[in-house]
Structures are given as C-alpha cells and as structure tokens.
Design a protein around this motif. Structure first.
Motif, PDB file in Angstrom:
ATOM      1  N   VAL A 119      10.786  83.832  19.500  1.00 34.28           N
ATOM      2  CA  VAL A 119      10.772  83.564  20.936  1.00 34.28           C
ATOM      3  C   VAL A 119       9.440  82.955  21.343  1.00 34.28           C
ATOM      4  O   VAL A 119       8.374  83.523  21.068  1.00 34.28           O
ATOM      5  CB  VAL A 119      11.008  84.850  21.747  1.00 34.28           C
ATOM      6  CG1 VAL A 119      10.856  84.575  23.242  1.00 34.28           C
ATOM      7  CG2 VAL A 119      12.389  85.422  21.468  1.00 34.28           C
ATOM      8  N   ASP A 120       9.517  81.827  21.988  1.00 34.88           N
ATOM      9  CA  ASP A 120       8.350  81.193  22.606  1.00 34.88           C
ATOM     10  C   ASP A 120       8.264  81.697  24.043  1.00 34.88           C
ATOM     11  O   ASP A 120       9.123  81.366  24.860  1.00 34.88           O
ATOM     12  CB  ASP A 120       8.519  79.668  22.577  1.00 34.88           C
ATOM     13  CG  ASP A 120       7.530  78.947  23.474  1.00 34.88           C
ATOM     14  OD1 ASP A 120       6.455  79.513  23.750  1.00 34.88           O
ATOM     15  OD2 ASP A 120       7.845  77.814  23.895  1.00 34.88           O
ATOM     16  N   PRO A 146      23.225  85.416  19.111  1.00 31.53           N
ATOM     17  CA  PRO A 146      22.824  84.593  17.962  1.00 31.53           C
ATOM     18  C   PRO A 146      21.695  85.225  17.161  1.00 31.53           C
ATOM     19  O   PRO A 146      20.962  86.093  17.644  1.00 31.53           O
ATOM     20  CB  PRO A 146      22.349  83.300  18.621  1.00 31.53           C
ATOM     21  CG  PRO A 146      21.829  83.734  19.963  1.00 31.53           C
ATOM     22  CD  PRO A 146      22.731  84.858  20.391  1.00 31.53           C
ATOM     23  N   THR A 147      21.574  84.784  15.936  1.00 28.00           N
ATOM     24  CA  THR A 147      20.455  85.160  15.081  1.00 28.00           C
ATOM     25  C   THR A 147      19.898  83.890  14.463  1.00 28.00           C
ATOM     26  O   THR A 147      20.546  82.836  14.477  1.00 28.00           O
ATOM     27  CB  THR A 147      20.888  86.163  13.994  1.00 28.00           C
ATOM     28  OG1 THR A 147      19.717  86.691  13.347  1.00 28.00           O
ATOM     29  CG2 THR A 147      21.795  85.525  12.964  1.00 28.00           C
ATOM     30  N   SER A 148      18.680  83.985  13.945  1.00 27.35           N
ATOM     31  CA  SER A 148      18.007  82.839  13.331  1.00 27.35           C
ATOM     32  C   SER A 148      17.859  81.675  14.307  1.00 27.35           C
ATOM     33  O   SER A 148      18.126  80.527  13.969  1.00 27.35           O
ATOM     34  CB  SER A 148      18.759  82.369  12.073  1.00 27.35           C
ATOM     35  OG  SER A 148      17.959  81.472  11.325  1.00 27.35           O
ATOM     36  N   GLN A 149      17.403  82.001  15.524  1.00 28.41           N
ATOM     37  CA  GLN A 149      17.197  80.973  16.537  1.00 28.41           C
ATOM     38  C   GLN A 149      15.730  80.966  16.976  1.00 28.41           C
ATOM     39  O   GLN A 149      15.013  81.949  16.843  1.00 28.41           O
ATOM     40  CB  GLN A 149      18.092  81.215  17.756  1.00 28.41           C
ATOM     41  CG  GLN A 149      19.578  81.125  17.465  1.00 28.41           C
ATOM     42  CD  GLN A 149      20.015  79.738  17.035  1.00 28.41           C
ATOM     43  OE1 GLN A 149      19.454  78.740  17.472  1.00 28.41           O
ATOM     44  NE2 GLN A 149      21.004  79.674  16.170  1.00 28.41           N
ATOM     45  N   PHE A 150      15.331  79.833  17.526  1.00 25.55           N
ATOM     46  CA  PHE A 150      13.987  79.635  18.075  1.00 25.55           C
ATOM     47  C   PHE A 150      14.169  79.420  19.568  1.00 25.55           C
ATOM     48  O   PHE A 150      14.440  78.316  20.022  1.00 25.55           O
ATOM     49  CB  PHE A 150      13.352  78.419  17.394  1.00 25.55           C
ATOM     50  CG  PHE A 150      11.949  78.076  17.830  1.00 25.55           C
ATOM     51  CD1 PHE A 150      11.246  78.841  18.746  1.00 25.55           C
ATOM     52  CD2 PHE A 150      11.325  76.950  17.301  1.00 25.55           C
ATOM     53  CE1 PHE A 150       9.954  78.506  19.140  1.00 25.55           C
ATOM     54  CE2 PHE A 150      10.039  76.598  17.674  1.00 25.55           C
ATOM     55  CZ  PHE A 150       9.355  77.369  18.590  1.00 25.55           C
ATOM     56  N   PHE A 151      14.061  80.492  20.337  1.00 18.24           N
ATOM     57  CA  PHE A 151      14.285  80.422  21.777  1.00 18.24           C
ATOM     58  C   PHE A 151      13.042  79.882  22.486  1.00 18.24           C
ATOM     59  O   PHE A 151      11.938  80.382  22.288  1.00 18.24           O
ATOM     60  CB  PHE A 151      14.626  81.801  22.341  1.00 18.24           C
ATOM     61  CG  PHE A 151      15.910  82.382  21.821  1.00 18.24           C
ATOM     62  CD1 PHE A 151      17.116  81.731  22.045  1.00 18.24           C
ATOM     63  CD2 PHE A 151      15.921  83.572  21.124  1.00 18.24           C
ATOM     64  CE1 PHE A 151      18.309  82.258  21.564  1.00 18.24           C
ATOM     65  CE2 PHE A 151      17.103  84.119  20.649  1.00 18.24           C
ATOM     66  CZ  PHE A 151      18.300  83.453  20.862  1.00 18.24           C
TER      67      PHE A 151
END
Length: 245
Positions: free
Chosen positions: A191-192, A227-232
C-alpha cells in the motif's frame, strides 16, 4: 476480537493506523522500538477511549528484538489476524546512484526491506492460525519501476536512489510472498499511503495522515473475496487504485 500488529506505530501514519483499527474493533499491538514514545502513544489512544491497545517493543533492525517481540506476543494471544509492516526510513538526501556511500543503501534496506522480512518470518506462524490473515506492506509510489521509467509521470525526476531501491525491493518481496501464500486465506498487499505531510518528508506532502492511514486500513480489512498481490495507490492510479509495479 481480531488482533493486529503495526510496526513503527508510535507516531504518524502508523499511529493513525492503530487508531483507525481500534475504532473498527481490533485489538492493537502498537509496535515501537522506543519504550517511552510507544507508551505515550498507547496512553494517548487510551485517553481517547480506545482501550484495546498495548505496547509491543520491537526494533525491526534487530533480529533479537524481533524474536523477543514474537515471544512476548505469543504469550498474549494465540493468533494474529493482521500484520502491518509500517516501519520505514527515508534516509539523508541527496541519494545518487553513483556517489552515495553504500553504507546508506545498507542502512535504508535494513529497515525498509530486511526489517519487513524479519518481522514477517517471525510472526507468520501466528498469522497462519487466523481464518483471514492479512499482511500489509507499507510502500511508496516511488517504488514503482514502471512509473520511474515514464517521463510523463509527475514524480519522474524524484529518484532518491537508496529509498527508491528499497521500496522496489519491498514490492518484489510482496509479490513473492503473496505467490507463496496464494492457496491460503492470506491476503498480502503493498500500500502506497500517498505523499502525506509527516515528519518523514518535513510535512511537505499534500495528503493528510488520516487519509493515508485509511488506505492502509482498507487493505488490512479486506474480505475473503478481496485481492492479493496488489500494489494499491490512489495517487498513482486514481481511477483503479492499483499502481503499476
């Protein structure tokens, strides 16, 4: 009551993340490497009527401290539902790829990358006992390799070499970790929190701490279909909320 551990939570986004998780009914272990500052943070939350919180001493740069924290937490709870790897440092500027002493690279990687790995490995057994375990790695939009190679990106010229490299490495670790846990109830995401006005950047960011923490909370509280393996990243992808890696 679900339980959560947040590293580097005695101030700023980590502290606000603790506050918001408490408001959602979680029991929070507020991770801090400084006993006094950590206890003051706990007391502030308790003064707000948020009583389900206690200090957990943990220095992510010290494996002995991590192991001691795991031992302590294991005596308090049989299961951990959420791990927020929030502790991080930016390092002194400038950070140039050619001229910056390698010791600064090592220092920043020790916290932003190796610290996350150490904490994750130490607490993974407690997380496995949760029916819906969540791991949130707090990263930065500056960790996106694709965007750093795009001259039209608003932050294209912002390239502190040590920090960028450490967050890109953290993102890579997030992907691999999520892959290894893909057939389990885990949700593992990066998470950004956005360019937020904190001590981290001299309060130069336009974002607010509550909004930044809310982004972390969203990933920490994902449901089974999440979801998994995401860059939010709402900053880098305001329409989808998913940043390119």
């Amino acid at each position: 009551m679900k339980t959560a551990l947040i590293t580097g939570a005695n101030k700023s986004i980590g502290f606000e993340t603790a506050r918001q998780l408490l408001q959602h009914g979680y029991y929070v272990y507020l991770g801090s490497r400084d006993r006094l500052k950590g206890q003051q943070a706990v007391e502030q939350l308790q003064a707000e009527g948020l009583s389900a919180v206690e200090l957990l001493l943990i220095d992510v740069n010290n494996l002995d401290s991590i192991k001691a924290a795991r031992e302590t937490l294991g005596q308090k709870t049989p299961v951990l539902d959420v791990l927020v790897n929030n502790a991080g440092i930016g390092g002194n500027l400038p950070q140039e790829a050619i001229s910056t002493d390698i010791s600064l690279f090592r220092q920043i990687f020790e916290t932003n990358y190796f610290g996350v790995i150490g904490v994750t490995q130490a607490f993974i057994d407690l997380l496995r006992l949760s029916p819906e375990p969540r791991i949130v790695n707090v990263t930065s939009g500056l960790g996106s390799l694709e965007l750093h190679n795009d001259p039209t990106w608003p932050y294209y010229a912002v390239k502190p070499a040590c920090y960028v490299s450490s967050k890109a490495a953290l993102n890579a670790y997030t992907i691999v970790l999520a892959y290894e846990l893909r057939d389990t109830p885990f949700k593992v995401n990066a998470v950004d929190p956005g360019y937020t006005a904190t001590d981290f950047n001299g309060h130069s960011g336009p974002g607010t701490v509550p909004d930044a923490a809310a982004r972390v909370i969203k990933a920490a509280m994902l449901g089974p279909e999440g979801p998994t393996s995401q860059f939010f990243s709402d900053d880098n992808a305001p329409e989808t909320g998913i940043s390119p890696w």
